[in-house]
Design a protein around this motif. Structure first.
Motif, short mmCIF file in Angstrom:
data_model
loop_
_atom_site.label_atom_id
_atom_site.label_comp_id
_atom_site.label_asym_id
_atom_site.label_seq_id
_atom_site.Cartn_x
_atom_site.Cartn_y
_atom_site.Cartn_z
N GLY A 292 0.64 -1.34 -0.18
CA GLY A 292 -0.08 0.20 0.07
C GLY A 292 0.86 1.31 0.00
N LEU A 293 2.18 1.18 -0.29
CA LEU A 293 2.84 2.56 -0.34
C LEU A 293 2.42 3.22 -1.52
N ASN A 294 2.43 4.56 -1.42
CA ASN A 294 1.75 5.34 -2.48
C ASN A 294 2.97 6.05 -3.26
N SER A 295 4.03 6.51 -2.71
CA SER A 295 4.90 7.29 -3.26
C SER A 295 6.29 7.06 -2.93
N ILE A 296 7.33 7.20 -3.91
CA ILE A 296 8.78 6.95 -3.46
C ILE A 296 9.49 8.22 -3.72
N ARG A 297 10.59 8.66 -3.22
CA ARG A 297 11.52 9.79 -3.51
C ARG A 297 12.96 9.06 -3.33
N VAL A 298 13.54 8.87 -4.59
CA VAL A 298 14.93 8.17 -4.77
C VAL A 298 15.95 9.43 -4.62
N SER A 299 16.85 9.34 -3.79
CA SER A 299 17.87 10.22 -3.70
C SER A 299 18.96 10.03 -4.65
N THR A 300 19.53 11.01 -5.53
CA THR A 300 20.63 10.87 -6.21
C THR A 300 21.36 12.12 -6.76
N ASN A 301 22.68 11.99 -6.70
CA ASN A 301 23.86 13.38 -7.13
C ASN A 301 23.86 13.28 -8.66
N SER A 302 23.23 12.37 -9.07
CA SER A 302 23.75 12.26 -10.66
C SER A 302 22.83 11.12 -11.37
N ALA A 303 22.41 11.27 -12.65
CA ALA A 303 21.74 10.26 -13.47
C ALA A 303 22.79 9.47 -14.22
N ARG A 304 23.85 9.79 -13.88
CA ARG A 304 25.10 8.87 -14.49
C ARG A 304 25.60 8.05 -13.43
N ALA A 305 25.72 6.50 -13.83
CA ALA A 305 26.06 5.52 -13.05
C ALA A 305 27.33 5.75 -12.40
N ASP A 306 28.36 6.11 -13.38
CA ASP A 306 29.60 6.46 -12.56
C ASP A 306 29.90 7.53 -11.57
N ILE A 307 29.13 8.68 -11.89
CA ILE A 307 29.11 9.78 -10.81
C ILE A 307 28.14 9.47 -9.67
N TYR A 308 27.47 8.67 -9.88
CA TYR A 308 26.44 8.18 -8.55
C TYR A 308 27.49 7.26 -7.77
N THR A 309 27.98 6.37 -8.61
CA THR A 309 28.72 5.11 -7.89
C THR A 309 29.93 5.87 -6.91
N LYS A 310 30.45 6.81 -7.50
CA LYS A 310 31.77 7.39 -6.95
C LYS A 310 31.30 8.22 -5.68
N TYR A 311 29.93 8.67 -5.58
CA TYR A 311 29.36 9.62 -4.31
C TYR A 311 28.59 8.60 -3.35
N TYR A 312 28.26 7.57 -3.90
CA TYR A 312 27.13 6.63 -2.98
C TYR A 312 28.10 5.71 -2.37
N GLN A 313 29.25 5.09 -3.13
CA GLN A 313 30.04 4.14 -2.77
C GLN A 313 29.05 3.01 -2.15
N PRO A 314 28.12 2.34 -3.03
CA PRO A 314 27.31 1.52 -2.43
C PRO A 314 27.90 0.12 -2.10
N ASN A 315 27.24 -0.51 -0.86
CA ASN A 315 27.55 -2.05 -0.69
C ASN A 315 26.56 -2.85 -1.28
N ASN A 316 26.83 -3.65 -2.07
CA ASN A 316 25.99 -4.75 -2.72
C ASN A 316 24.57 -4.34 -3.68
N TYR A 317 24.89 -3.13 -4.03
CA TYR A 317 23.67 -2.77 -4.93
C TYR A 317 24.36 -1.83 -6.09
N ARG A 318 23.69 -1.57 -7.13
CA ARG A 318 24.23 -0.92 -8.19
C ARG A 318 23.34 0.24 -8.62
N PHE A 319 23.75 1.40 -9.60
CA PHE A 319 22.83 2.24 -10.10
C PHE A 319 21.68 1.81 -10.56
#
Ligand code: SF4
Length: 431
Positions: A292-319
Motif C-alpha cells: 500500500g505504499l503510495n509514493s517513493i523519492r529516490v535520492s541521487t547526485n546524478s543520473a550517470r552511473a559512474d558519478i553516482y557510484t563515486k559518491y554513494y559508494q554502494p554496498n552490494n547494489y548498483r545504480f
C-alpha cells in the motif's frame, strides 16, 4: 529583476558582512567563476542566511577594468537559500591551502545592491510547508508535551520530540508536532551506502560532522502505527514519510515498514504513505507497493552511473537497482520522484542532461525535486576526482529544457500529498 549587476560581499571574519562596490558579484559552475545574468538574481528569500567562508577570498568583476580578480578585503560570503528555492550558481572564491572543509550546507552565490541581498535562484516549489514564518515554537512545544504524554512508551515519538524537533529543529518533525502535513518516520540505524556527504554519519577521519546523529534503535511496527494513524486521520494534507535525515537506509527495515503499512491501512485510507530512500532494493520496494505504499523519492547526485557510484559508494547494489525501484513504483501506478542534488557545473553539464533525459524516459518519472546540494564544493569535486566538469549550459537553461521536453513532469522540492498527486497545479499556496 535587476537592471544592473549587484556587488560582491565579504566578511571581516567576525561575522560582519560588507559590500565591496569595486567588484560586481559572479557565480561558480564546477571549478569556474562565471558572470551571472542580471535576470537570474532574486532577493534573498525569507528564511535564507549568509555564511562567511574562512580561508577563502571572493572572486568578482572589477567595475573599472571588467576583469575578474579577488576581493582582498576579507573572507568570501555565500548564501544558504531556504527550501523551495533552487540555487543556479555556487559562490565563487579562491580557497587558501589551510582553509577548513566547510560543513554540510549549500553555498549559493550572494550579492548586494541598494540595501538588499541577492542570490541567483528560482522558487521551484509553491508548497509552504517549510516556510520559516509558518513555524510557531510555542505550538511545537505544546505538541511535543501532548504527544510525549499520549505515547509515553513510544521511543520513536521520544526521538522525534527530543532530537528532531527540539535539537535539530527539523521542519518535518516540527510540522508533525504542529499537527499538520508531512510526518517523518525514521526507522533504520544502518545503511548500505557510504555517501561522501552523508548527513547522518561521517567517518572519524573526516574533519566535518554529520548534521544529525543516526537513529540508535529499530522501531517496531506497533510503535510506527501508534502515532502515524492519528496523524493521517487528523492532519490537513497528511503524509507519513519513511526515510529521514536522522537515519540510514529505510529499505533495510522493509519487513517492519511493510507490516506497518498493512496495519495502518486497516485503520485508515486517508493520506499518503511515502518513502525517501536510496532505492537500492527494488524487490523490497515491490513488497511495499503491494502493501500500500503510495509514493517513493529516490535520492541521487546524478543520473550517470559512474558519478553516482563515486559518491554513494554502494554496498552490494548498483545504480541500475535504483532505476529499477523507480520503474517498480511506476508499474504499480505510484508516484515516483527523484531527490536530485543540484550542483551547478555538474547537474547542468551536457553529459548529465542527456543521462537525465534517459532516466526520465525509462522510468516514466513523475517529479523532480531540485534540491540544493549541501556540501563543500571543493571537497565534493576533490573527493570525486573531478578536475573538469565538461561543457555546461547553466541550471536555469537545464530547467527550461527539461520542462519543455517533459511537460507532464512535475518540478518541486517536497513530497506531494495525495490531493496534489491528483491535481498538482491546484492552488496549494493557501493550505
Ligand atoms: S544513503 Fe543516506 S544514510 Fe545512507 S550513506 Fe547516503 S546519505 Fe547517508
Amino acid at each position: 529583476m535587476l537592471d544592473t549587476s549587484p556587488y560582491i560581499l565579504y566578511s571581516d571574519g567576525d561575522g560582519n558582512i560588507f559590500e565591496d562596490t569595486t567588484l560586481y558579484a559572479v557565480g561558480r559552475m564546477g571549478w569556474d567563476a562565471v558572470p551571472v545574468p542580471e535576470d537570474e538574481w532574486i532577493e534573498l528569500p525569507e528564511g535564507g542566511s549568509l555564511y562567511e567562508l574562512p580561508g577563502r577570498k571572493g572572486i568578482g568583476i572589477d567595475i573599472e577594468t571588467g576583469g575578474m580578480r579577488l576581493c582582498e578585503k576579507g573572507w568570501a560570503v555565500a548564501a544558504f537559500i531556504p527550501p523551495a528555492h533552487t540555487g543556479l550558481y555556487i559562490a565563487a572564491y579562491e580557497t587558501q591551502a589551510d582553509a577548513p572543509t566547510l560543513p554540510l550546507f549549500c553555498y549559493t552565490a550572494a550579492s548586494w545592491l541598494n540595501d538588499k541581498f541577492y542570490v541567483p535562484a528560482v522558487r521551484i516549489e509553491q508548497d509552504i510547508r517549510q516556510e520559516s514564518a509558518g513555524f510557531d515554537d510555542a505550538k511545537v512545544q505544546i505538541g511535543v508535551k501532548d504527544m510525549l504524554a499520549h505515547y509515553p512508551q513510544n521511543r520513536l515519538v521520544q526521538h522525534l520530540a527530543n532530537n528532531c524537533a527540539l535539537t535539530y529543529h527539523c521542519p518535518a518533525a516540527r510540522n508533525y508536532f504542529m499537527g499538520r502535513w508531512e510526518c517523518p518516520v525514521p526507522s533504520s540505524p544502518a545503511c548500505n551506502a557510504n555517501c561522501i556527504g552523508c548527513i547522518s554519519f561521517q567517518p572519524e577521519e573526516e574533519t566535518i560532522v554529520s548534521t544529525q546523529d543516526r537513529l540508535q534503535f529499530k522501531p517496531t511496527a506497533e510503535e510506527i502505527v501508534e502515532f502515524t494513524v492519528p496523524h493521517l486521520e487528523t492532519a490537513p494534507y497528511p503524509i507519513i514519510s519513511f526515510g529521514q535525515g536522522c537515519e540510514g537506509e529505510p529499505l533495510l527495515m522493509w519487513e517492519t515498514i511493510k507490516k506497518s503499512i498493512i496495519e495502518i491501512r486497516k485503520h485508515t485510507s486517508k493520506g499518503s504513505i511515502n518513502i525517501n530512500t536510496n532505492g537500492s532494493k527494488p524487490a523490497a520496494v515491490e513488497e511495499l507497493m503491494k502493501a500500500g505504499l503510495n509514493s517513493i523519492r529516490v535520492s541521487t547526485n546524478s543520473a550517470r552511473a559512474d558519478i553516482y557510484t563515486k559518491y554513494y559508494q554502494p554496498n552490494n547494489y548498483r545504480f541500475e537497482d535504483i532505476v529499477e525501484s523507480l520503474r517498480v513504483v511506476d508499474r504499480y501506478n505510484g508516484w515516483s520522484s527523484i531527490n536530485y542534488f543540484v550542483f551547478p557545473g555538474m547537474t547542468d553539464s551536457i553529459a548529465e542532461y542527456e543521462a537525465l533525459r534517459e532516466l526520465i524516459k525509462t522510468t516514466n518519472l513523475k517529479m523532480i525535486q531540485w534540491r540544493n546540494f549541501n556540501i563543500d564544493p571543493d571537497w565534493y569535486l576533490g573527493k570525486m576526482g573531478i578536475t573538469d566538469t565538461g561543457e555546461c549550459m547553466g541550471v536555469g537553461q537545464l530547467l527550461e529544457l527539461i520542462r519543455e521536453e517533459f511537460p507532464a513532469l512535475k518540478f518541486g522540492y517536497f513530497n506531494p500529498p495525495s490531493e496534489r498527486m491528483k491535481n498538482f497545479d491546484a492552488d496549494f499556496a493557501h493550505w
